[in-house]
Design a protein around this motif. Structure first.
Motif, mmCIF file in Angstrom:
data_model
loop_
_atom_site.group_PDB
_atom_site.id
_atom_site.type_symbol
_atom_site.label_atom_id
_atom_site.label_comp_id
_atom_site.label_asym_id
_atom_site.label_seq_id
_atom_site.Cartn_x
_atom_site.Cartn_y
_atom_site.Cartn_z
ATOM 1 N N SER A 130 2.855 -4.214 -4.315
ATOM 2 C CA SER A 130 2.291 -5.295 -3.513
ATOM 3 C C SER A 130 1.504 -4.747 -2.327
ATOM 4 O O SER A 130 0.523 -5.378 -1.898
ATOM 5 C CB SER A 130 3.404 -6.233 -3.009
ATOM 6 N N MET A 131 1.872 -3.584 -1.810
ATOM 7 C CA MET A 131 1.110 -2.972 -0.714
ATOM 8 C C MET A 131 -0.259 -2.479 -1.188
ATOM 9 O O MET A 131 -1.224 -2.511 -0.442
ATOM 10 C CB MET A 131 1.882 -1.793 -0.110
ATOM 11 N N LEU A 132 -0.322 -2.039 -2.416
ATOM 12 C CA LEU A 132 -1.581 -1.538 -2.966
ATOM 13 C C LEU A 132 -2.456 -2.665 -3.481
ATOM 14 O O LEU A 132 -3.604 -2.424 -3.881
ATOM 15 C CB LEU A 132 -1.315 -0.525 -4.071
ATOM 16 N N GLY A 133 -1.943 -3.864 -3.498
ATOM 17 C CA GLY A 133 -2.723 -5.033 -3.899
ATOM 18 C C GLY A 133 -2.810 -5.273 -5.387
ATOM 19 O O GLY A 133 -3.671 -5.969 -5.865
ATOM 20 N N SER A 134 -1.921 -4.702 -6.151
ATOM 21 C CA SER A 134 -1.962 -4.899 -7.602
ATOM 22 C C SER A 134 -1.142 -6.097 -7.993
ATOM 23 O O SER A 134 -0.139 -6.425 -7.504
ATOM 24 C CB SER A 134 -1.406 -3.671 -8.305
#
Length: 99
Positions: free
Chosen positions: A95-99
Protein backbone atom coordinates in the motif's frame (compact mmCIF):
# COMPACT_ATOMS: atom_id res chain seq x y z
CA UNK A 1 17.72 -40.05 36.64
CA UNK A 2 16.65 -37.56 39.30
CA UNK A 3 14.50 -35.60 36.85
CA UNK A 4 13.19 -38.33 34.55
CA UNK A 5 11.16 -41.27 35.80
CA UNK A 6 8.16 -43.26 34.54
CA UNK A 7 5.10 -41.04 35.09
CA UNK A 8 1.74 -40.57 33.36
CA UNK A 9 2.13 -43.85 31.53
CA UNK A 10 -1.01 -43.27 29.46
CA UNK A 11 1.06 -40.91 27.26
CA UNK A 12 3.85 -43.40 26.65
CA UNK A 13 2.34 -46.89 26.52
CA UNK A 14 0.38 -48.38 23.67
CA UNK A 15 0.78 -48.59 19.91
CA UNK A 16 -1.61 -45.75 19.08
CA UNK A 17 -0.08 -43.19 21.42
CA UNK A 18 3.44 -44.18 20.30
CA UNK A 19 2.44 -43.63 16.67
CA UNK A 20 0.99 -40.25 17.55
CA UNK A 21 4.14 -39.29 19.44
CA UNK A 22 6.22 -40.41 16.46
CA UNK A 23 4.13 -38.28 14.11
CA UNK A 24 4.60 -35.32 16.43
CA UNK A 25 8.36 -35.93 16.34
CA UNK A 26 8.20 -35.78 12.54
CA UNK A 27 6.15 -32.57 12.76
CA UNK A 28 8.78 -31.10 15.06
CA UNK A 29 11.50 -32.04 12.57
CA UNK A 30 9.58 -30.39 9.73
CA UNK A 31 9.12 -27.24 11.80
CA UNK A 32 12.83 -27.31 12.65
CA UNK A 33 13.62 -27.19 8.93
CA UNK A 34 11.55 -24.02 8.40
CA UNK A 35 13.65 -21.29 6.75
CA UNK A 36 13.56 -18.78 9.62
CA UNK A 37 17.30 -18.94 10.33
CA UNK A 38 17.89 -15.35 11.46
CA UNK A 39 14.74 -15.06 13.56
CA UNK A 40 15.31 -15.68 17.30
CA UNK A 41 13.97 -18.95 18.75
CA UNK A 42 12.88 -20.26 15.34
CA UNK A 43 15.08 -23.34 15.76
CA UNK A 44 15.23 -23.48 19.55
CA UNK A 45 11.56 -24.12 20.29
CA UNK A 46 11.06 -27.02 17.83
CA UNK A 47 14.40 -28.52 18.94
CA UNK A 48 13.22 -28.44 22.55
CA UNK A 49 9.96 -30.08 21.49
CA UNK A 50 11.88 -32.89 19.79
CA UNK A 51 14.17 -33.26 22.81
CA UNK A 52 11.30 -33.41 25.31
CA UNK A 53 9.32 -35.89 23.18
CA UNK A 54 12.35 -38.14 22.64
CA UNK A 55 13.33 -38.18 26.33
CA UNK A 56 9.73 -38.74 27.35
CA UNK A 57 9.29 -41.64 24.96
CA UNK A 58 12.62 -43.26 25.83
CA UNK A 59 12.16 -43.01 29.59
CA UNK A 60 8.35 -43.47 29.57
CA UNK A 61 7.90 -40.08 31.23
CA UNK A 62 4.57 -38.49 30.40
CA UNK A 63 5.60 -35.16 31.91
CA UNK A 64 8.32 -34.76 29.31
CA UNK A 65 5.92 -35.85 26.57
CA UNK A 66 3.51 -33.14 27.75
CA UNK A 67 6.36 -30.61 27.68
CA UNK A 68 7.04 -31.71 24.11
CA UNK A 69 3.39 -31.20 23.19
CA UNK A 70 3.44 -27.72 24.73
CA UNK A 71 6.65 -26.81 22.92
CA UNK A 72 5.14 -27.95 19.60
CA UNK A 73 2.02 -25.88 20.22
CA UNK A 74 4.25 -22.93 21.11
CA UNK A 75 6.20 -23.43 17.89
CA UNK A 76 3.05 -23.48 15.78
CA UNK A 77 1.73 -20.33 17.47
CA UNK A 78 5.10 -18.58 17.09
CA UNK A 79 5.45 -19.50 13.41
CA UNK A 80 1.84 -18.47 12.79
CA UNK A 81 2.55 -15.08 14.34
CA UNK A 82 5.68 -14.71 12.22
CA UNK A 83 3.82 -15.58 9.03
CA UNK A 84 0.93 -13.28 9.95
CA UNK A 85 3.34 -10.42 10.64
CA UNK A 86 5.08 -11.04 7.31
CA UNK A 87 1.76 -10.92 5.48
CA UNK A 88 0.76 -7.70 7.21
CA UNK A 89 4.17 -6.18 6.48
CA UNK A 90 3.85 -7.15 2.82
CA UNK A 91 0.41 -5.59 2.61
CA UNK A 92 1.66 -2.41 4.27
CA UNK A 93 4.61 -2.21 1.91
CA UNK A 94 2.34 -2.81 -1.04
CA UNK A 95 0.00 0.00 0.00
CA UNK A 96 2.96 2.36 0.54
CA UNK A 97 4.21 1.69 -2.98
CA UNK A 98 0.75 2.37 -4.38
CA UNK A 99 0.04 -1.05 -5.82
Amino acid sequence: DKVVSPRILALTHGATINRMNGLLLVLGAILLMAPFGLIPFSNTIPALAILFLAVGMLQRDGIFVLLGYLALIGTIVYFGALIGAAILAGQGLSSMLGS
